[in-house]
Motif scaffolding. Structure first.
Motif, PDB file in Angstrom:
ATOM      1  N   GLU A   1      -4.109 107.739  38.241  1.00  0.00           N
ATOM      2  CA  GLU A   1      -5.092 106.851  38.636  1.00  0.00           C
ATOM      3  C   GLU A   1      -6.302 107.556  38.787  1.00  0.00           C
ATOM      4  OE1 GLU A   1      -5.305 103.632  42.286  1.00  0.00           O
ATOM      5  OE2 GLU A   1      -3.767 105.146  42.230  1.00  0.00           O
ATOM      6  N   VAL A   2      -7.633 106.680  38.386  1.00  0.00           N
ATOM      7  CA  VAL A   2      -8.738 107.124  38.750  1.00  0.00           C
ATOM      8  C   VAL A   2      -9.261 106.133  39.689  1.00  0.00           C
ATOM      9  CG1 VAL A   2     -11.196 107.553  38.099  1.00  0.00           C
ATOM     10  CG2 VAL A   2      -9.357 107.940  36.339  1.00  0.00           C
TER      11      VAL A   2
ATOM     12  N   ALA B   1      -0.950 108.999  26.087  1.00  0.00           N
ATOM     13  CA  ALA B   1      -1.517 108.505  27.345  1.00  0.00           C
ATOM     14  C   ALA B   1      -0.824 107.373  27.615  1.00  0.00           C
ATOM     15  CB  ALA B   1      -2.934 108.738  27.448  1.00  0.00           C
ATOM     16  N   SER B   2      -0.374 106.979  28.902  1.00  0.00           N
ATOM     17  CA  SER B   2       0.216 105.725  29.160  1.00  0.00           C
ATOM     18  C   SER B   2       0.267 105.580  30.821  1.00  0.00           C
ATOM     19  CB  SER B   2       1.729 105.552  28.810  1.00  0.00           C
ATOM     20  OG  SER B   2       2.403 106.895  29.277  1.00  0.00           O
ATOM     21  N   ASN B   3       0.339 104.392  31.152  1.00  0.00           N
ATOM     22  CA  ASN B   3       0.474 104.011  32.577  1.00  0.00           C
ATOM     23  C   ASN B   3      -0.770 104.617  33.330  1.00  0.00           C
ATOM     24  OD1 ASN B   3       3.057 102.529  31.898  1.00  0.00           O
ATOM     25  ND2 ASN B   3       3.855 104.508  31.664  1.00  0.00           N
ATOM     26  N   ILE B   4      -2.076 104.126  32.961  1.00  0.00           N
ATOM     27  CA  ILE B   4      -3.091 104.810  33.822  1.00  0.00           C
ATOM     28  C   ILE B   4      -3.913 103.809  34.204  1.00  0.00           C
ATOM     29  CG2 ILE B   4      -5.093 106.160  33.605  1.00  0.00           C
ATOM     30  CD1 ILE B   4      -3.834 107.854  31.426  1.00  0.00           C
ATOM     31  N   LYS B   5      -4.366 103.723  35.526  1.00  0.00           N
ATOM     32  CA  LYS B   5      -5.163 102.661  36.114  1.00  0.00           C
ATOM     33  C   LYS B   5      -6.494 103.315  36.372  1.00  0.00           C
ATOM     34  CE  LYS B   5      -2.573 101.609  39.388  1.00  0.00           C
ATOM     35  NZ  LYS B   5      -2.177 100.894  40.606  1.00  0.00           N
ATOM     36  N   SER B   6      -7.510 102.684  36.265  1.00  0.00           N
ATOM     37  CA  SER B   6      -9.030 103.136  36.622  1.00  0.00           C
ATOM     38  C   SER B   6     -10.003 102.149  36.869  1.00  0.00           C
ATOM     39  CB  SER B   6      -9.608 104.065  35.476  1.00  0.00           C
ATOM     40  OG  SER B   6     -11.064 104.494  35.747  1.00  0.00           O
ATOM     41  N   GLY B   7     -10.930 102.481  37.749  1.00  0.00           N
ATOM     42  CA  GLY B   7     -11.907 101.524  38.191  1.00  0.00           C
ATOM     43  C   GLY B   7     -13.012 101.783  36.998  1.00  0.00           C
TER      44      GLY B   7
ATOM     45  N   VAL C   1      -2.923 101.069  29.699  1.00  0.00           N
ATOM     46  CA  VAL C   1      -4.054 101.606  30.275  1.00  0.00           C
ATOM     47  C   VAL C   1      -5.114 100.072  30.585  1.00  0.00           C
ATOM     48  CG1 VAL C   1      -5.962 103.143  30.097  1.00  0.00           C
ATOM     49  CG2 VAL C   1      -3.752 103.798  29.056  1.00  0.00           C
ATOM     50  N   SER C   2      -5.369 100.639  31.873  1.00  0.00           N
ATOM     51  CA  SER C   2      -6.404  99.428  32.237  1.00  0.00           C
ATOM     52  C   SER C   2      -7.527 100.026  33.013  1.00  0.00           C
ATOM     53  CB  SER C   2      -5.682  98.365  33.162  1.00  0.00           C
ATOM     54  OG  SER C   2      -5.082  99.189  34.418  1.00  0.00           O
ATOM     55  N   ALA C   3      -8.816  99.334  32.854  1.00  0.00           N
ATOM     56  CA  ALA C   3      -9.980 100.016  33.727  1.00  0.00           C
ATOM     57  C   ALA C   3     -10.755  98.733  34.004  1.00  0.00           C
ATOM     58  CB  ALA C   3     -10.704 100.844  32.578  1.00  0.00           C
ATOM     59  N   ALA C   4     -11.612  98.926  34.962  1.00  0.00           N
ATOM     60  CA  ALA C   4     -12.654  97.848  35.298  1.00  0.00           C
ATOM     61  C   ALA C   4     -13.695  98.107  34.129  1.00  0.00           C
ATOM     62  CB  ALA C   4     -13.140  98.140  36.741  1.00  0.00           C
ATOM     63  N   ASP C   5     -14.948  97.885  34.677  1.00  0.00           N
ATOM     64  CA  ASP C   5     -16.221  97.692  33.745  1.00  0.00           C
ATOM     65  C   ASP C   5     -16.327  99.047  33.032  1.00  0.00           C
ATOM     66  OD1 ASP C   5     -16.487  95.537  35.142  1.00  0.00           O
ATOM     67  OD2 ASP C   5     -17.985  96.255  36.625  1.00  0.00           O
TER      68      ASP C   5
END
Length: 457
Positions: free
Chosen positions: A336-337, A364-370, A409-413
């Protein structure tokens, strides 16, 4: 350390790891840690000091506020622990001023809760020069603050803190002409395959800052539990090492080149449950620059990074740019970031026309970021930094890059989801994105130059 009886290997793998004890001639037990990965991952052997004696540094003359006596006492305790067949060198609570620490085989440097090793900021305290590296090139340089060379079964553990005084090192962050000429000289010495003894970089102009921790040509390494504050250069540097576990470590270092962990030409590495607050990459996987990587032919291989948190850093994981020995089998999972972190990419693969080497099998898997300043995945093949103008291209060797897999994998902006800039002569091959999303994308979602095989699901 808990041990499990092997009854069902597949059940153990589902838990993510399996630990079995091995005995050996020393008092140190080797535990084998089996790690789940999407590639064949050998068991990682790490030292277990539960059967060893403890050597408290105050019994060897360590005194608070006295750097000279504490440095000598730690060295004496390490020597005694090594001679006894293995031991724990205990740093008790309190602040302890020290110079360099050189570990030996079968030694665990253990910091009690409330203990702080405060390392001198005087470069003279890290002489004589030792075999080390600078950005992928071997040289004789200032000793890393904590250094182990050709050791087996070594550890740094505990709930205490190691901290670097930065008054001098931060002045060396600058790169004036004298410094640039020195690294140019080192580059040419390495290119000409000059012996290590001729690559002495300790002088008034080079100012090549030492790593905080370097395990150089070591086996069975454990760093667990400690807090690291500040660093002259790269923070944790396993170099040409095998079987390395770094877990439950908190790193805060916001100076120039302050990567968190840099496994270089190292194999069977696990980095887990760590927190990184960095001025550079959180984790940067490397494998030597130019001739160093080509000569050793030792890729960084079988590296698993899981359950880590990044508060700040240039990338969650960088691969390169020093990768001449090759990098393969990397798995980044469940990381997580944090929102508000300063970050350029989650995964960034970088090389140039001089490196050669190769990159393959990156997962790379299951990563969350802002928010990310650039994008989730970056691959660039023309990253030269200061070397572009310092030295010409003596020999052109491109880097094959293939088989990159990102999932969930998900991120914000972001500015882009992925940007792949391959070479016309050697395109990047086989990039797969599955459930890789961003809340908003400011520019083109997928940027591609010289990419063969791109899948999005």
């Amino acid at each position: 350390m808990t041990r499990y009886k092997i009854t069902n290997v597949f059940a153990a793998l589902a838990l993510g790891c399996l630990i079995v004890a091995f005995t050996q001639s020393t008092k140190v037990i080797q535990d084998a840690l089996v790690v789940k990965a999407p590639f064949e991952m050998p068991a990682i052997r790490i030292p277990n000091f539960s059967q060893c004696d403890t050597f408290i540094v105050t019994s060897f003359g360590a005194r608070k506020g006295d750097q000279q006596s504490t440095t000598a006492a730690i060295a004496a305790a390490i020597k005694k622990a090594n001679a006894s067949g293995g031991g724990v060198v205990l740093i008790p609570p309190g602040e302890w001023l020290t110079g360099k620490i050189h570990l030996k085989s079968n030694v665990n440097l253990h910091l009690a809760k409330g203990a702080q090793l405060l390392f001198s900021g005087n470069p003279e305290d890290y002489l004589p020069a030792v075999s080390s590296t600078w950005e992928g090139m071997e040289c004789m340089n200032y000793s890393p603050l904590i250094y182990a060379y050709d050791c087996k079964n070594v550890a740094i553990s505990g709930q205490g803190e190691i901290k670097a005084k930065m008054e001098v090192w931060q002045k060396w962050f600058a790169r004036p002409k004298a410094h640039m000429e020195s690294i140019k000289r080192l580059y040419n010495l390495a290119w000409d395959r000059k012996p290590l003894k001729q690559r002495k970089m300790v002088n008034d102009t080079a100012h090549l800052r030492p790593q905080f921790i370097q395990f150089n040509r070591c086996e069975n390494v454990l760093i667990e539990g400690i807090t690291i504050t500040n660093s002259p250069f790269w923070t944790i540097h396993p170099y040409l090492s095998k079987n390395v576990v770094i877990r439950k470590v908190n790193v805060y270092a916001h100076g120039h080149n302050n990567d968190g962990v840099d496994p270089e030409m190292s194999q069977n590495v696990l980095i887990e449950n760590c927190t990184f607050d960095q001025g550079d990459d959180a984790i940067a996987i490397k494998s030597g620059r130019n001739p160093e990587g080509w000569i050793y032919k030792t890729p960084s291989k079988n590296v698993v990074i899981r359950n880590c948190v990044v508060k700040n850093g240039h990338q969650l994981v960088a691969i390169g740019s020093e990768l001449s020995g090759g990098i393969e089998n990397v798995f980044v999972d469940q990381c997580e970031v944090l929102q508000g972190a300063k970050l350029d990419h989650l995964i960034f693969i970088k090389t140039n026309e001089r490196m050669g080497g190769y990159v393959k099998n990156i997962f790379a898997s299951n990563i969350k970021s802002g928010k990310i300043d650039l994008g989730i995945l970056g691959i660039e093949t023309d990253v030269l930094y200061q070397w572009r103008t310092l030295v010409p291209t003596y020999e052109r060797k491109l880097t094959p890059i293939q088989d990159i897999f990102l999932e969930n994998v998900s991120a914000a902006d972001v500015k882009f989801v992925s940007r792949v800039l391959g070479q016309n002569e050697l395109p990047v091959k086989n990039v797969n994105l599955r459930a890789v999303t961003a809340s908003s994308v400011a520019g083109e979602r997928y940027i591609q130059e010289n990419l063969q095989g791109f899948t999005v699901n």
